[in-house]
Design an enzyme around this catalytic site. Structure first.
Site, mmCIF file in Angstrom:
data_model
loop_
_atom_site.group_PDB
_atom_site.id
_atom_site.type_symbol
_atom_site.label_atom_id
_atom_site.label_comp_id
_atom_site.label_asym_id
_atom_site.label_seq_id
_atom_site.Cartn_x
_atom_site.Cartn_y
_atom_site.Cartn_z
ATOM 1 C CG HIS A 194 -1.679 -1.342 1.273
ATOM 2 N ND1 HIS A 194 -2.991 -1.244 0.961
ATOM 3 C CD2 HIS A 194 -1.334 -2.566 2.119
ATOM 4 C CE1 HIS A 194 -3.699 -2.571 1.376
ATOM 5 N NE2 HIS A 194 -2.748 -3.124 2.051
ATOM 6 N NE ARG A 236 -0.964 3.344 3.710
ATOM 7 C CZ ARG A 236 -1.812 2.781 3.967
ATOM 8 N NH1 ARG A 236 -2.754 2.211 3.281
ATOM 9 N NH2 ARG A 236 -1.684 1.955 5.023
ATOM 10 C CG ASN A 257 -6.243 0.281 0.904
ATOM 11 O OD1 ASN A 257 -5.241 0.226 0.036
ATOM 12 N ND2 ASN A 257 -6.110 -0.185 2.211
ATOM 13 C CG HIS A 296 -8.569 -8.223 3.527
ATOM 14 N ND1 HIS A 296 -7.648 -7.444 4.019
ATOM 15 C CD2 HIS A 296 -9.269 -8.509 4.511
ATOM 16 C CE1 HIS A 296 -7.869 -7.294 5.386
ATOM 17 N NE2 HIS A 296 -8.957 -8.121 5.645
ATOM 18 C CG HIS A 356 -3.567 -10.279 4.605
ATOM 19 N ND1 HIS A 356 -4.697 -10.572 4.166
ATOM 20 C CD2 HIS A 356 -3.453 -9.036 4.206
ATOM 21 C CE1 HIS A 356 -5.334 -9.704 3.781
ATOM 22 N NE2 HIS A 356 -4.743 -8.605 4.022
ATOM 23 C CG ASP A 373 -1.066 -6.021 4.366
ATOM 24 O OD1 ASP A 373 -1.268 -4.906 3.562
ATOM 25 O OD2 ASP A 373 -1.865 -6.290 5.289
ATOM 26 C CG HIS A 386 -1.257 3.477 9.031
ATOM 27 N ND1 HIS A 386 -2.398 3.926 8.330
ATOM 28 C CD2 HIS A 386 -1.249 1.848 8.711
ATOM 29 C CE1 HIS A 386 -3.184 2.790 7.852
ATOM 30 N NE2 HIS A 386 -2.465 1.711 8.219
#
Ligand code: DOR
Length: 459
Positions: A73, A75, A105, A190, A243, A316, A320
């Site tokens: 991810h 971002r 996402n 997922h 995952h 994965d 953050h």
């Protein structure tokens, strides 16, 4: 070090000879030179026959095929304060990852052809390594996403059966079925059952990160995997279970007739961390979806990876900021970074005898390329792309914050000593990372995925 040599035969000014490395070939280490021109491995031999523009002396280093991370991810767009395509690709290059498949996402989510196209354009000229982008499934975009199949830089469709970071969700069988019926490429999923997740979140109080594996339990994952494998049989569509975290899912992936259409992935953090210790030590930093579970599940994941039930390792990578992670549970976001630490963690495991170098190559390059039919990738073989990572197996060093390339600036493995680190990363014959430094301009380009094998060898 890199020693430019003036005499060049052939047209490619970037051609590269990697000399003296121990190369992981067919389950063994052999001292071979690697000649790369026009981005492609030309020769793999005790002595090279052609002349190359540059020579990289690699005596004492081990050459592995550049890693492929099938779940990251990054971002961008919309959440660049956590990571962007440039910083994420820097983490990849520093970690020996030469290709990544990126998740939808973002903000806005990648749910239209236009949003997917925008990501590809953003990555060209800014990504240091090669890439493709998944498009995210919604209740009504199956036809739109089908139109992306075959385009360079398209990784296929990603379905969130359970909600996680962001708004993407296709919770019901009808919605999943519609996407499985549209198109041919492998669909990444997922797999957590949304109905059970909601029931658990009502029933189990959320007081501390230790509650996370109970609020998203192994049963929620197993229910979703069973539903997905049932739908695979019905639609005959190949899927990739992202995952996998539990012994229960591994058993399904061993027994269920639909397993033949499925490949499956495990993350390094689920292989190396376990509850309750990870929550005691790391608190919210260990919170991710699906959660890190108990030691018996961790052991089951290793066994399933070794026996081929689990196909490959993906990180994965879900950065953050530390400020976001510091919000009290359950308001902290789920996920942890992993691109840069994938290889050092596995090399350290090889040093400890948990796995072999050949297994690392299989789980992080050969199988990802095979599962997703990533053209030109997956091995150090003449005719494939010259993606190489040169590793120093004797280098014993602590993972310190100054090494971290991801914008989020942390790792759940900070402070750990690891033995075995990448020293050089080469993408299609060009050095992108050398001796701790990023090198040159970002040269990453979109990779092309093909139609998957109906049934992967060994399923
Ligand atoms: O922990 C997670 N974080 N799991 C996901 O499925 C999404 C990811 C993210 O994007 O933060």
């Amino acid at each position: 070090m890199t020693l430019p040599t003036p005499a060049v035969s052939g047209a490619d000014p970037h051609s590269l000879a990697i000399v003296g490395a121990q190369v992981v070939v067919l389950d063994e280490l052999r001292e071979l030179d690697i000649g790369i021109a026009d981005g492609v491995v030309q020769e793999l031999a005790p002595t090279l026959q052609q002349t190359y523009a540059q020579t990289l002396h690699a005596k004492g280093l081990v050459a592995l095929p550049g890693l492929i991370d099938t779940q990251v991810h990054l971002r961008e767009p919309g959440l660049e304060h956590k990571e962007d395509l440039a910083t994420g690709s820097n983490a990849a290059a520093a970690g020996g990852v030469t290709t990544f498949l990126e998740m939808p996402n973002t903000r806005p989510p990648t749910t239209t052809q236009a949003a997917w196209h925008d990501k590809v354009q953003r990555a060209i000229g800014r990504s240091r390594v090669d890439f493709a982008f998944y498009a995210g499934a919604t209740a009504d975009n199956a036809d739109e996403l089908r139109g992306l199949e075959g385009r360079p830089g398209h990784a296929g469709t990603k379905i969130f059966m359970g909600s996680s970071t962001g708004t993407l969700l296709v919770a019901d069988d009808a919605g999943v079925r519609t996407h499985l019926r549209a198109g041919r490429m492998r669909v990444a999923v997922h797999a957590e059952d949304e109905t059970r997740l909601r029931a658990l979140q009502r029933a189990v109080p959320a007081t501390r990160p230790h509650d996370h594996p109970e609020r998203r339990d192994a049963e929620a994952a197993a229910i979703a995997v069973r539903r997905l494998l049932d739908l695979c049989i019905e639609t005959m569509r190949p899927v990739h279970v992202l995952h996998v975290t539990s012994a229960d899912e591994c058993e399904l992936l061993r027994q269920h007739p639909g397993r033949r259409l499925a490949t499956a992935e495990v993350t390094p953090q689920h292989l190396l961390l376990s509850a309750p210790d990870c929550y005691d030590r790391l608190g919210n930093l260990a919170v991710m979806n699906p959660p890190i579970r108990t030691e018996d599940h961790r052991q089951a994941l290793w066994a399933a990876l070794r026996d081929g039930t689990l196909t490959l390792i993906g990180t994965d990578h879900a950065p953050h900021t530390l400020a976001e992670k510091a919000r009290p549970y359950p308001d902290c976001p789920s996920g942890m970074p992993g691109l840069q630490t994938l290889l050092p963690l596995l090399l350290d495991q090889a040093d400890k005898g948990t796995c072999s170098l050949a297994e690392i190559a299989r789980w992080t390059a050969q199988r990802p390329a095979q599962a997703f039919q990533i053209q030109g990738k997956g091995g150090l073989v003449p005719g494939l792309d010259g993606d190489v990572v040169l590793c120093d197996l004797a280098l014993d060093a602590e993972l310190t914050p100054d090494r971290v390339q991801s914008r989020c600036g942390w790792s759940p493995f900070l402070g750990q000593r690891l033995r075995g680190w990448p020293r050089y990363t080469v993408v299609r014959g060009q050095i992108v990372f050398a001796e701790g430094q990023l090198v040159g301009a970002p040269i990453g380009r979109p990779v092309k995925l093909g139609k998957p094998l109906a049934i992967m060898p060994g399923r």
